[in-house]
Design a protein around this motif. Structure first.
Motif, PDB file in Angstrom:
ATOM      1  N   ILE A 137       4.984  18.409  -8.395  1.00  0.00           N
ATOM      2  CA  ILE A 137       4.041  17.388  -7.961  1.00  0.00           C
ATOM      3  C   ILE A 137       3.574  17.661  -6.536  1.00  0.00           C
ATOM      4  N   LYS A 138       4.527  17.902  -5.642  1.00  0.00           N
ATOM      5  CA  LYS A 138       4.202  18.029  -4.226  1.00  0.00           C
ATOM      6  C   LYS A 138       3.303  19.226  -3.937  1.00  0.00           C
ATOM      7  N   LYS A 139       3.447  20.304  -4.707  1.00  0.00           N
ATOM      8  CA  LYS A 139       2.662  21.497  -4.384  1.00  0.00           C
ATOM      9  C   LYS A 139       1.168  21.287  -4.594  1.00  0.00           C
ATOM     10  N   ARG A 140       0.780  20.214  -5.310  1.00  0.00           N
ATOM     11  CA  ARG A 140      -0.631  19.946  -5.554  1.00  0.00           C
ATOM     12  C   ARG A 140      -1.176  18.819  -4.683  1.00  0.00           C
ATOM     13  N   ILE A 141      -0.309  18.250  -3.834  1.00  0.00           N
ATOM     14  CA  ILE A 141      -0.693  17.082  -3.047  1.00  0.00           C
ATOM     15  C   ILE A 141      -0.535  17.359  -1.559  1.00  0.00           C
ATOM     16  N   GLY A 142      -1.542  17.009  -0.786  1.00  0.00           N
ATOM     17  CA  GLY A 142      -1.433  16.959   0.660  1.00  0.00           C
ATOM     18  C   GLY A 142      -1.211  15.520   1.081  1.00  0.00           C
ATOM     19  N   TYR A 143      -0.181  15.256   1.882  1.00  0.00           N
ATOM     20  CA  TYR A 143       0.280  13.884   2.116  1.00  0.00           C
ATOM     21  C   TYR A 143       0.504  13.654   3.601  1.00  0.00           C
ATOM     22  N   VAL A 144      -0.002  12.527   4.092  1.00  0.00           N
ATOM     23  CA  VAL A 144       0.291  12.064   5.453  1.00  0.00           C
ATOM     24  C   VAL A 144       0.725  10.618   5.367  1.00  0.00           C
ATOM     25  N   VAL A 200      -3.482  12.483  -0.182  1.00  0.00           N
ATOM     26  CA  VAL A 200      -2.993  11.107  -0.084  1.00  0.00           C
ATOM     27  C   VAL A 200      -2.759  10.823   1.394  1.00  0.00           C
ATOM     28  N   LEU A 201      -3.572   9.954   1.946  1.00  0.00           N
ATOM     29  CA  LEU A 201      -3.568   9.717   3.388  1.00  0.00           C
ATOM     30  C   LEU A 201      -3.230   8.256   3.648  1.00  0.00           C
ATOM     31  N   ASP A 202      -2.048   8.009   4.198  1.00  0.00           N
ATOM     32  CA  ASP A 202      -1.551   6.666   4.475  1.00  0.00           C
ATOM     33  C   ASP A 202      -1.711   6.396   5.972  1.00  0.00           C
ATOM     34  N   GLU A 203      -2.639   5.510   6.330  1.00  0.00           N
ATOM     35  CA  GLU A 203      -2.963   5.231   7.725  1.00  0.00           C
ATOM     36  C   GLU A 203      -3.190   6.531   8.508  1.00  0.00           C
ATOM     37  N   ARG A 233      -0.090  13.137  14.957  1.00  0.00           N
ATOM     38  CA  ARG A 233      -0.867  12.774  13.780  1.00  0.00           C
ATOM     39  C   ARG A 233      -1.899  13.868  13.443  1.00  0.00           C
ATOM     40  N   LEU A 234      -2.518  14.469  14.440  1.00  0.00           N
ATOM     41  CA  LEU A 234      -3.447  15.569  14.193  1.00  0.00           C
ATOM     42  C   LEU A 234      -2.738  16.746  13.538  1.00  0.00           C
ATOM     43  N   VAL A 235      -1.546  17.069  14.022  1.00  0.00           N
ATOM     44  CA  VAL A 235      -0.779  18.182  13.459  1.00  0.00           C
ATOM     45  C   VAL A 235      -0.409  17.890  12.008  1.00  0.00           C
ATOM     46  N   LEU A 236      -0.011  16.657  11.713  1.00  0.00           N
ATOM     47  CA  LEU A 236       0.366  16.294  10.351  1.00  0.00           C
ATOM     48  C   LEU A 236      -0.844  16.275   9.421  1.00  0.00           C
ATOM     49  N   LEU A 237      -1.999  15.905   9.933  1.00  0.00           N
ATOM     50  CA  LEU A 237      -3.217  15.999   9.131  1.00  0.00           C
ATOM     51  C   LEU A 237      -3.520  17.459   8.798  1.00  0.00           C
ATOM     52  N   ALA A 238      -3.394  18.341   9.790  1.00  0.00           N
ATOM     53  CA  ALA A 238      -3.602  19.766   9.531  1.00  0.00           C
ATOM     54  C   ALA A 238      -2.604  20.277   8.496  1.00  0.00           C
ATOM     55  N   ARG A 239      -1.364  19.796   8.566  1.00  0.00           N
ATOM     56  CA  ARG A 239      -0.344  20.179   7.576  1.00  0.00           C
ATOM     57  C   ARG A 239      -0.747  19.760   6.166  1.00  0.00           C
ATOM     58  N   ALA A 240      -1.341  18.567   6.026  1.00  0.00           N
ATOM     59  CA  ALA A 240      -1.756  18.087   4.711  1.00  0.00           C
ATOM     60  C   ALA A 240      -2.911  18.904   4.144  1.00  0.00           C
ATOM     61  N   PHE A 241      -3.796  19.373   5.009  1.00  0.00           N
ATOM     62  CA  PHE A 241      -4.988  20.087   4.566  1.00  0.00           C
ATOM     63  C   PHE A 241      -4.740  21.573   4.324  1.00  0.00           C
ATOM     64  N   VAL A 242      -3.688  22.138   4.920  1.00  0.00           N
ATOM     65  CA  VAL A 242      -3.588  23.586   5.057  1.00  0.00           C
ATOM     66  C   VAL A 242      -3.548  24.320   3.719  1.00  0.00           C
ATOM     67  N   LYS A 254       0.827  -1.216   0.000  1.00  0.00           N
ATOM     68  CA  LYS A 254       0.000   0.000   0.000  1.00  0.00           C
ATOM     69  C   LYS A 254       0.857   1.260   0.000  1.00  0.00           C
ATOM     70  N   SER A 255       1.776   1.351   0.947  1.00  0.00           N
ATOM     71  CA  SER A 255       2.604   2.557   1.064  1.00  0.00           C
ATOM     72  C   SER A 255       3.516   2.715  -0.149  1.00  0.00           C
ATOM     73  N   THR A 256       3.997   1.598  -0.690  1.00  0.00           N
ATOM     74  CA  THR A 256       4.832   1.660  -1.887  1.00  0.00           C
ATOM     75  C   THR A 256       4.057   2.255  -3.041  1.00  0.00           C
ATOM     76  N   LEU A 257       2.817   1.808  -3.215  1.00  0.00           N
ATOM     77  CA  LEU A 257       1.989   2.343  -4.294  1.00  0.00           C
ATOM     78  C   LEU A 257       1.775   3.849  -4.113  1.00  0.00           C
ATOM     79  N   LEU A 258       1.514   4.268  -2.875  1.00  0.00           N
ATOM     80  CA  LEU A 258       1.286   5.691  -2.635  1.00  0.00           C
ATOM     81  C   LEU A 258       2.546   6.509  -2.878  1.00  0.00           C
TER      82      LEU A 258
END
Length: 209
Positions: free
Chosen positions: A92-99, A181-184, A165-174, A57-61
């Motif tokens: 690529i990264k500027k268009r993706i929010g990733y955790v 792309v949300l991995d676990e 994990r909450l802080v990193l989720l906020a980082r992905a959404f900001v 899963k993580s490899t694919l992401l």
């Protein structure tokens, strides 16, 4: 499992992601971690990848997010552009929010959590550029939405795994990314926080644009 809700732009806008017979192995002669996988995700669509530990899963992401060099040896299209046709990893990264679970280990310095969230605007580990007042306000607002505003000034390395994990989720959404792309994403959260975060993800996913 794949679900794509009908969306008014689906018929006129290319898919956000396309994989065409993609494979990946960790070394010569190794069994493929990702073996001949094809799928597409429409604008407004959702892809859920479900499987056991070590199933790839993580490899694919990582092939989606630009962190894996084997992405360039495969037929992968993001936002109507084939990987390896001149775009940089930062394009690529500027268009993706990733955790991902690994992101916790990237932050080794006691950076205030508010700055960790704001670093999502620049796809950096740590904050090396000055934020605008609007970006600072957005970082604080996302911490509030994740019921974590009390963490804003606390060092990231000194809070619990679930709080991180909450802080990193906020980082992905900001940065209001085109693709999440949300991995676990809810690993380490208690039941109440899982419900809150799930509701926020669902709300964002329902946005028509």
């Amino acid at each position: 499992a794949y679900m794509a809700d009908k969306h008014p732009l689906v018929d006129v806008v290319p898919p956000a992601i396309e994989f065409d017979h993609v494979s990946f192995s960790f070394g010569a002669g190794a069994v493929n971690a990702v073996d001949n996988v094809s799928f597409s995700v429409s604008v407004g669509g959702t892809l859920g990848i479900i499987g056991g530990t070590g199933s790839g899963k993580s490899t694919l992401l990582s092939l989606i997010c630009g962190d894996n060099p084997q992405a360039y040896a495969n037929d992968i299209v993001l936002f109507d552009r084939r990987r390896g046709t001149g775009e940089s990893i930062w394009d690529i990264k500027k268009r993706i929010g990733y955790v991902s679970p690994e992101m916790h280990t990237y932050y080794l310095e006691p950076i205030p959590c508010e700055e960790v969230v704001a670093s999502g605007f620049f796809d950096s580990v740590g904050l090396y550029r000055r934020c605008t007042p609007e970006q600072t306000a957005a970082a604080r607002e996302w911490l509030r939405l994740f019921d974590a505003e009390d963490l804003a000034g606390k060092p990231f390395t000194q809070i619990s795994y679930g709080q991180q994990r909450l802080v990193l989720l906020a980082r992905a959404f900001v940065k209001d990314p085109d693709l999440l792309v949300l991995d676990e994403p809810f690993h380490g959260l208690d039941a109440g926080k899982k419900r809150l975060c799930g509701a926020l993800v669902e709300t964002l996913a329902r946005q028509r644009d």
